[in-house]
Design a protein around this motif. Structure first.
Motif, PDB file in Angstrom:
ATOM      1  N   GLY A 232       0.808  -1.216   0.000  1.00 15.81           N
ATOM      2  CA  GLY A 232       0.000   0.000   0.000  1.00 15.81           C
ATOM      3  C   GLY A 232       0.836   1.259   0.000  1.00 15.81           C
ATOM      4  O   GLY A 232       2.051   1.220  -0.199  1.00 15.81           O
ATOM      5  N   GLU A 233       0.179   2.377   0.238  1.00 20.53           N
ATOM      6  CA  GLU A 233       0.839   3.681   0.259  1.00 20.53           C
ATOM      7  C   GLU A 233       0.654   4.331   1.629  1.00 20.53           C
ATOM      8  O   GLU A 233      -0.127   3.865   2.460  1.00 20.53           O
ATOM      9  N   LEU A 234       1.390   5.416   1.849  1.00 20.17           N
ATOM     10  CA  LEU A 234       1.281   6.168   3.090  1.00 20.17           C
ATOM     11  C   LEU A 234      -0.146   6.656   3.274  1.00 20.17           C
ATOM     12  O   LEU A 234      -0.753   7.193   2.344  1.00 20.17           O
ATOM     13  N   VAL A 235      -0.697   6.441   4.470  1.00 18.69           N
ATOM     14  CA  VAL A 235      -2.066   6.866   4.760  1.00 18.69           C
ATOM     15  C   VAL A 235      -2.049   8.327   5.184  1.00 18.69           C
ATOM     16  O   VAL A 235      -1.352   8.707   6.125  1.00 18.69           O
ATOM     17  N   LEU A 236      -2.840   9.171   4.495  1.00 17.37           N
ATOM     18  CA  LEU A 236      -2.844  10.605   4.750  1.00 17.37           C
ATOM     19  C   LEU A 236      -4.240  11.099   5.086  1.00 17.37           C
ATOM     20  O   LEU A 236      -5.236  10.582   4.560  1.00 17.37           O
ATOM     21  N   LYS A 237      -4.313  12.133   5.930  1.00 18.74           N
ATOM     22  CA  LYS A 237      -5.598  12.784   6.188  1.00 18.74           C
ATOM     23  C   LYS A 237      -5.978  13.676   5.019  1.00 18.74           C
ATOM     24  O   LYS A 237      -7.134  13.792   4.641  1.00 18.74           O
ATOM     25  N   ASP A 238      -4.980  14.373   4.477  1.00 20.03           N
ATOM     26  CA  ASP A 238      -5.198  15.192   3.293  1.00 20.03           C
ATOM     27  C   ASP A 238      -3.866  15.344   2.578  1.00 20.03           C
ATOM     28  O   ASP A 238      -2.842  14.859   3.046  1.00 20.03           O
ATOM     29  N   GLY A 253      -3.662   4.498  11.876  1.00 22.73           N
ATOM     30  CA  GLY A 253      -4.258   3.747  12.981  1.00 22.73           C
ATOM     31  C   GLY A 253      -5.684   3.321  12.678  1.00 22.73           C
ATOM     32  O   GLY A 253      -6.065   2.151  12.882  1.00 22.73           O
ATOM     33  N   GLU A 254      -6.501   4.260  12.172  1.00 26.66           N
ATOM     34  CA  GLU A 254      -7.889   3.943  11.818  1.00 26.66           C
ATOM     35  C   GLU A 254      -7.943   2.921  10.686  1.00 26.66           C
ATOM     36  O   GLU A 254      -8.749   1.992  10.706  1.00 26.66           O
ATOM     37  N   TRP A 255      -7.062   3.117   9.695  1.00 29.05           N
ATOM     38  CA  TRP A 255      -7.021   2.175   8.572  1.00 29.05           C
ATOM     39  C   TRP A 255      -6.658   0.777   9.057  1.00 29.05           C
ATOM     40  O   TRP A 255      -7.263  -0.219   8.655  1.00 29.05           O
ATOM     41  N   LEU A 256      -5.677   0.713   9.945  1.00 25.59           N
ATOM     42  CA  LEU A 256      -5.203  -0.569  10.460  1.00 25.59           C
ATOM     43  C   LEU A 256      -6.299  -1.275  11.252  1.00 25.59           C
ATOM     44  O   LEU A 256      -6.531  -2.483  11.097  1.00 25.59           O
ATOM     45  N   HIS A 266     -12.395  -9.827  14.651  1.00 22.68           N
ATOM     46  CA  HIS A 266     -12.324  -9.306  16.015  1.00 22.68           C
ATOM     47  C   HIS A 266     -12.516  -7.790  16.007  1.00 22.68           C
ATOM     48  O   HIS A 266     -11.951  -7.084  15.162  1.00 22.68           O
ATOM     49  N   GLU A 267     -13.297  -7.303  16.961  1.00 29.04           N
ATOM     50  CA  GLU A 267     -13.528  -5.867  17.064  1.00 29.04           C
ATOM     51  C   GLU A 267     -12.206  -5.135  17.322  1.00 29.04           C
ATOM     52  O   GLU A 267     -11.393  -5.586  18.132  1.00 29.04           O
ATOM     53  N   ALA A 268     -12.007  -4.025  16.634  1.00 30.38           N
ATOM     54  CA  ALA A 268     -10.772  -3.254  16.787  1.00 30.38           C
ATOM     55  C   ALA A 268     -11.100  -1.770  16.912  1.00 30.38           C
ATOM     56  O   ALA A 268     -11.958  -1.252  16.186  1.00 30.38           O
ATOM     57  N   ARG A 269     -10.423  -1.106  17.809  1.00 29.66           N
ATOM     58  CA  ARG A 269     -10.595   0.333  18.032  1.00 29.66           C
ATOM     59  C   ARG A 269      -9.224   1.022  17.971  1.00 29.66           C
ATOM     60  O   ARG A 269      -8.193   0.387  18.171  1.00 29.66           O
ATOM     61  N   THR A 270      -9.264   2.332  17.725  1.00 28.38           N
ATOM     62  CA  THR A 270      -8.024   3.100  17.586  1.00 28.38           C
ATOM     63  C   THR A 270      -7.948   4.216  18.612  1.00 28.38           C
ATOM     64  O   THR A 270      -8.956   4.893  18.884  1.00 28.38           O
TER      65      THR A 270
END
Length: 345
Positions: A232-238, A253-256, A266-270
């Motif tokens: 994949g690529e770097l995850v960016l907000k904008d 973190g949210e993507w992961l 399994h439920e996952a939270r960030t």
């Protein structure tokens, strides 16, 4: 006009320990060398716009334990501003300031190096970055505090993760290097640590998570904001960039968490620690290191050793060329990351 009036500025992201540097610079400069000091507000922005504040001993009393910086900060790049160098020269002349002590990270010190080497504006650098990624110094102040804050957060998250038997992903700072994630993850007993230096395999991450659940424990995943998956690529907000060309990170973190939940069931939270890591009172170690840096920076100014940055080598404070200190980043040694791998899964 005093024999020597020194300018002081803090640039880039704030971090615990900046005020300790300012205090040490002023106390030693005034008491031992009879210097006078002018602070520039908001980093290099203050030198462009003439925003100054008087720095004397009363001005720095009581600031040692305070986080942030009494001078303010910004990510201003004078070389990206119209007539930036001319404006800096005019500001320094009007304020009757000679040398500058620039306290900052890679970008702030990179400007200081160019000003000294290319434009004859005399600068001494003090390294500041919670990412601990400047190659010429063993440690930068702010890092120890950030690690302590992140470790405490991980400690607290273990109990809520186990109460609900869910995955908790902790996103920490680290644009290009994973020092905070590695130190805090190892100290906090994380089950997975992901850093920018090592692209991660999502299938392997899910295998570690599943293994943890099979042992009847809830996993904690610590990830640097600059970590990138293999496919994949770097995850960016904008995609917006600051004046040094940096994109705004955070979002991995949210993507992961979404991917872990989708792939494992399994439920996952960030939890994104964000600016909490660099806010508040500095640790004892960061106060100690920042104070020593400030004391030695004043010595460098007095001796006319410009274009240098103070650095920690072992327990000694030494001076290195700023240009050399900012040329390459100090990244996590693969052997250190391999050590932490014993605890994954």
């Amino acid at each position: 006009m005093p024999a020597t009036r020194i300018g002081v500025l803090t640039g880039g992201g704030d971090c615990p320990g900046l005020n300790a540097v300012i205090r040490a610079v002023v106390r030693k400069g005034v008491q031992d060398y009879g210097m006078e000091f002018t602070g520039f507000r908001d980093g290099w922005r203050g030198t462009l716009d003439g925003r100054t504040v008087r720095l004397d001993i009363p001005a720095v009393r009581g600031i040692l334990p305070r986080g942030g910086t009494i001078l303010g900060s910004s990510r201003t790049n004078p070389f990206a501003e119209k007539d930036g160098i001319r404006r800096i020269r005019e500001t320094l002349a009007k304020a009757e300031v000679g040398p500058l002590i620039a306290i900052g990270g890679e970008d702030t010190l990179g400007v200081a190096a160019r000003l000294t080497d290319e434009h004859g504006i005399r600068c001494v650098g003090v390294p500041k970055t919670i990412d601990n990624d400047l190659s010429a110094t063993d440690y930068t102040f702010g890092f120890d505090t950030a690690v302590q804050i992140a470790t405490e957060a991980i400690d607290r998250l273990h109990t809520t993760a186990e109460s609900h038997m869910r995955v908790l992903v902790v996103e920490v700072m680290g644009r290009h290097t994973g020092w905070i994630a590695l130190h805090a993850g190892l100290a906090g007993g994380a089950n997975v640590i992901l850093i920018p230096e090592q692209r991660f395999d999502m299938a392997q991450v899910c295998a570690w998570v599943t293994s943890r659940f099979e042992a009847s424990y809830a996993p904690i995943v610590v990830v640097s904001e600059g970590a990138v998956p293999k496919d994949g690529e770097l995850v960016l907000k904008d995609t917006s960039r600051d004046s040094f060309g940096h994109v705004r990170l955070s979002g991995v973190g949210e993507w992961l968490a979404h991917e872990i939940e989708r792939r494992t069931g399994h439920e996952a939270r960030t939890t994104v620690l964000g600016h909490v890591q660099r806010g508040g009172t500095p640790s004892a170690y960061d106060r100690w290191l920042a104070t020593r840096f400030g004391l030695h920076a004043v010595d460098a100014v007095r001796e006319g050793d410009f274009g240098k940055m103070v650095a920690l080598h072992g327990t000694r404070i030494v001076r290195v060329p700023i240009a050399e200190a900012t040329a390459t980043l100090k990244t996590v040694d693969p052997a250190l990351y391999e050590e932490a791998g014993v605890f994954f899964g």
